[in-house]
Design an enzyme around this catalytic site. Sequence first.
Site, short mmCIF file in Angstrom:
data_model
loop_
_atom_site.label_atom_id
_atom_site.label_comp_id
_atom_site.label_asym_id
_atom_site.label_seq_id
_atom_site.Cartn_x
_atom_site.Cartn_y
_atom_site.Cartn_z
N LYS A 206 59.07 4.57 17.29
CA LYS A 206 58.28 5.66 17.95
C LYS A 206 57.91 6.69 16.56
O LYS A 206 58.82 6.78 15.74
CB LYS A 206 59.24 6.51 18.73
CG LYS A 206 58.80 7.89 19.14
CD LYS A 206 60.05 8.73 20.02
CE LYS A 206 59.40 9.86 20.48
NZ LYS A 206 59.14 11.02 19.81
N ARG B 85 61.02 16.82 26.38
CA ARG B 85 61.38 18.20 26.85
C ARG B 85 61.10 18.53 28.40
O ARG B 85 61.93 19.16 29.00
CB ARG B 85 60.55 19.05 26.13
CG ARG B 85 61.07 19.61 24.76
CD ARG B 85 60.36 20.42 23.75
NE ARG B 85 58.97 20.17 23.72
CZ ARG B 85 57.87 20.92 23.48
NH1 ARG B 85 58.27 22.27 23.32
NH2 ARG B 85 56.88 20.60 23.54
N PRO C 297 64.65 9.32 23.84
CA PRO C 297 65.69 9.59 23.23
C PRO C 297 65.75 10.97 22.52
O PRO C 297 65.27 11.27 22.07
CB PRO C 297 65.87 8.57 22.00
CG PRO C 297 64.42 8.24 21.81
CD PRO C 297 63.52 8.39 22.92
N LEU C 298 66.94 11.80 23.36
CA LEU C 298 66.93 13.10 22.95
C LEU C 298 68.35 13.53 22.29
O LEU C 298 69.33 13.28 22.75
CB LEU C 298 66.95 14.08 24.38
CG LEU C 298 65.45 13.48 25.09
CD1 LEU C 298 65.86 14.29 26.73
CD2 LEU C 298 64.28 14.51 24.62
N GLN D 203 68.29 3.64 19.59
CA GLN D 203 67.43 4.48 18.69
C GLN D 203 68.29 4.25 17.14
O GLN D 203 69.14 5.00 17.25
CB GLN D 203 66.70 5.46 18.91
CG GLN D 203 65.54 5.80 18.09
CD GLN D 203 65.11 7.31 18.38
OE1 GLN D 203 65.64 8.25 18.22
NE2 GLN D 203 63.67 7.29 18.61
N CYS E 181 61.40 11.61 13.58
CA CYS E 181 62.33 12.96 13.56
C CYS E 181 61.74 13.83 12.50
O CYS E 181 61.47 13.40 11.13
CB CYS E 181 63.59 12.42 12.91
SG CYS E 181 64.87 13.78 13.15
N HIS F 105 53.81 10.15 19.33
CA HIS F 105 53.85 11.73 19.94
C HIS F 105 52.62 12.51 19.28
O HIS F 105 52.56 12.36 17.92
CB HIS F 105 55.37 12.37 19.36
CG HIS F 105 55.54 13.55 19.84
ND1 HIS F 105 56.60 14.34 19.23
CD2 HIS F 105 54.86 14.53 20.37
CE1 HIS F 105 56.60 15.70 19.68
NE2 HIS F 105 55.48 15.69 20.57
N GLY G 98 54.35 13.79 24.80
CA GLY G 98 54.01 15.32 24.55
C GLY G 98 53.32 15.97 25.68
O GLY G 98 52.27 15.59 26.44
N ASP G 99 54.29 17.00 25.88
CA ASP G 99 53.50 17.98 26.65
C ASP G 99 53.42 17.74 28.26
O ASP G 99 52.44 18.23 28.80
CB ASP G 99 52.27 18.76 26.47
CG ASP G 99 52.24 19.43 25.04
OD1 ASP G 99 53.29 19.65 24.45
OD2 ASP G 99 51.15 19.71 24.24
#
Length: 736
Positions: A521, A607, A397-398, A451, A482, A551, A584-585
Amino acid sequence: MRIENPGRGRERTRTHDKLPYVAGRPRRPSASTHVCQLPSTQAPQGKTFLAWVLGPAMAEETLDQRSEIVGTGPSERGVAPIKPQYLATKEQFHTFLESRGKSSGDQAVGEPDSERAETGSSICDSSEPGAKRLKLDDGQEEGLERQSPGVGEGETQQKRKARGQNKSRPHMKPTRYDDHRLCPSLIQESAEKCFFGERCRFLHDVDTYLASKPPDLGDKCVLFETFGKCIYGVTCRFARAHLGPQHQNLVKEELVKQWEGQKLTSNGLSKDLQHQLRKKKVQFDLSEKYLKQLSKSGRVGTGKDQTPMPTAGPETSIDSPGLMAPNSASGEAHESLASVESGLPQSETVSGIPEQGATPQRSTVCTSGHLTDEDLIRLRPCEKKRLNIQHKLYLAPLTTCGNLPFRRICKRFGADVTCGEMAVCTNLLQGQSSEWALLKRHHTEDLFGVQLEGAFPDTMTKCAELLNRTVEVDFVDINVGCPIDLVYKKGGGCALMNRSHKFEQIVRGMDQVLDVPLTVKIRTGVQEKVNLAHRLLPELREWGVALATLHGRSREQRYTKGADWTYIQHCVDVASPMPLFGNGDILSYEDANRALETGVSGVMIARGALIKPWLFTEIKEQRHWDISSGERLDILRDFTNYGLEHWGSDTQGVEKTRKFLLEWLSFLCRYIPVGLLEHLPQKINERPPYYLGRDHLETLMASQNVDDWISISEMLLGPVPPAFTFLPKHKANSYR
């Protein structure tokens, strides 16, 4: 850039990362859509390549200065390694875009007019991100080579903590771009007259509206070509594709019949339910029952941000099925939350408006079919729907960028699970249309969740009960990751990791009122070197969480440094048998493979999907995709088409689509083509240096200048309005 202030007789300095794009300001000419593309196999190499793009004289100067270029050496920390023949300085990069922009030839359809594209700004007058001082792994601070313009050599830059948002950016609503708006009764071709009559603030004369309407942006309307009818009629910015000689709206009967009855999106907010929420007439019996249990134990608490709910009274209320209101001793039964037609998910047909003839009705007891007891007996945990998404690709969720059109792009490239943007529970309980829009689901999203963010068990439990009866989702996720201050200071997001009692009450309450699985999350912790996830995961399993996502960074880290996958591997064993996803990454299939080796049930991509949405295809096909600039432009064109379908093809919809396109371009510019890299793969925290792509469009897409993002949007959506302003919401603070 120095701004004179004659009133005070002194100068003040303004950094570039604070300057939004403003229409009318002198800027670089936009690139033409007729780009001169050169296949990667035929592109000149080394000195020949530089001579081709810069000219012989500048190529010689570039090769002489190559060793002095700061931030482009392959051994420099935190900088992506690019082949030497493509590297350039900042001045050469912008000179190339200017020269190719001037020599692009005739103006293409949809390009900005020559008056606004007139050159006059210097190379340094760009709206690129300024230099930031970030803390490295060894504790030392490193400043990037770019300094804020206007700062003298003797002046020292004030050390500021790098933040991830432009909080002071200008806000321009899309409705401001359309001063003279036509009355909706004329747009929708309604048989009834306008309800407001002479008091209506909109125009009722079509000819007057057309005289002030901005020119059309193209000859093809995506709504008309796809569904056979455009509901925006004369207000559509592509109206000449479907208007007759008398301004009547043309219709393709075959396409209309083909899409008749099919709904494109679900989970809309009906007017009746919105009215009930705003008047606070909704009663939540399941939540009240759970909160009473907490109050008896003396552990329930409330906050300032909660929405006060009325106590049961004589007025009409909406309750959960099978349960009586607290004042049911008088023998009066209340309506159930599921028994009101308006509370059910309002779907949008292909016309984009609610289905006609669907008036709010009281549902009666069904007298046919199978006899069930679900209205009397709650489902046991073992009877709940299982969430089987192990080894699937999960799109995170972005916020802002994870909108419905973007999720459609990711679904097309292979995303298996999608989730809506973070929605604040108090705003949902207040019936805010903008917040409910985050819950919308496209029919292509087969595995979809929403979310929620909140800080207290009363509001979170009531919101979960409301959504359980009004939206169609496969799971509900709690945001405990967040990091932004606005959420954290109210006790939500990452703050819940330090508020374990409130966290437990929220999870247990939501699990009781939901019929779908509940997921969470989280991050590794709040402070950088104080991990909390390994303590919380076993408790989450006991509280009723079906799946957790971790994360690999703390709140303090935000998005800097690398994700700690070693710690995620340790948490996998602690959380077992509860599935744990890692996040992550992940920017390549190799990153995904290494993540899966830690034993996680799957990977969540955030991302990485914003930087290159075709990452899902790369992971499934186990390859690096050297995608061309033309293919990337086609992806952006599909996004704009999806945006026009979702937000509308009138001026308001076009500018809303442009806004989200520009937000996405602030991430897309970080992608480095595979053919330009010295070695693969690209790392997500490596800053791309200045480089010249294999064609003009590829170089334009690599620009971090807001003006160049505007130029790309004008290729797809036409010129920007005269009063247009833009500054991206997110900054690139992830580079080490």
